[in-house]
Design a protein around this motif. Sequence first.
Motif, short mmCIF file in Angstrom:
data_model
loop_
_atom_site.label_atom_id
_atom_site.label_comp_id
_atom_site.label_asym_id
_atom_site.label_seq_id
_atom_site.Cartn_x
_atom_site.Cartn_y
_atom_site.Cartn_z
N LYS A 131 0.80 -1.36 -0.50
CA LYS A 131 -0.11 -0.36 0.04
C LYS A 131 0.61 1.20 0.33
N ASP A 143 -5.40 4.43 -2.92
CA ASP A 143 -6.63 3.93 -1.90
C ASP A 143 -7.26 3.06 -3.01
N ASN A 147 -7.47 -0.65 -2.22
CA ASN A 147 -8.96 -1.75 -2.07
C ASN A 147 -9.48 -2.57 -3.19
#
Length: 192
Positions: A131, A143, A147
């Motif tokens: 990440k 993000d 995700n």
Amino acid sequence: MADRTKGTFFSSMPDYFTDSMVIEASNNLGRMMQMAAVKGLDPQSMSIRYDTFTVIAIPVDSEANLLILCEPGCNTSLMSTTANMLGPEIKKALEQASESDTKVSTSTPAKEEAEHNLFTQKTSQALISIKQALFDTVGPIADIVYNECVDRWTANHPPNVSRIFELVGCISTEIDNPELFAEFKEKISALL
């Protein structure tokens, strides 16, 4: 859920978060809430952000706090609001668990196994590294990409560091620029 006298209830915390760590975090955050109350404040929740996770504490009653462990960049306001809306149900569950005076688990063995695999320290650290590398490479859109790919990666199998190539493959389809993907891949080369 952490009760000062009875221990933890409904815990699906990673294995490396022992009951004593949960109780200690609950007690520390509980003391901070008590200090705020002395000053005339009535906090509905309190959170502490660490490098690898955020802990949100919500008082359920005078002896119990609901602890929520989530990603460091989570929306703490949304998490707190949602948990507070569930307050009556949480209190009822705590009362039922206290009456039985035993630890209660809402997880099935298969679910516990999946959660264990998800939160093994090695897998967790690999996900954090991925990440961060993705954010360093593509910026705020990281993000969304992260995700979506983690959701796809975990859809049919519990995440495990041995399957990290699948996650990287998913991310490669989301990064259109070959130079950016090469930069991302270089940043996570130690994981591959």
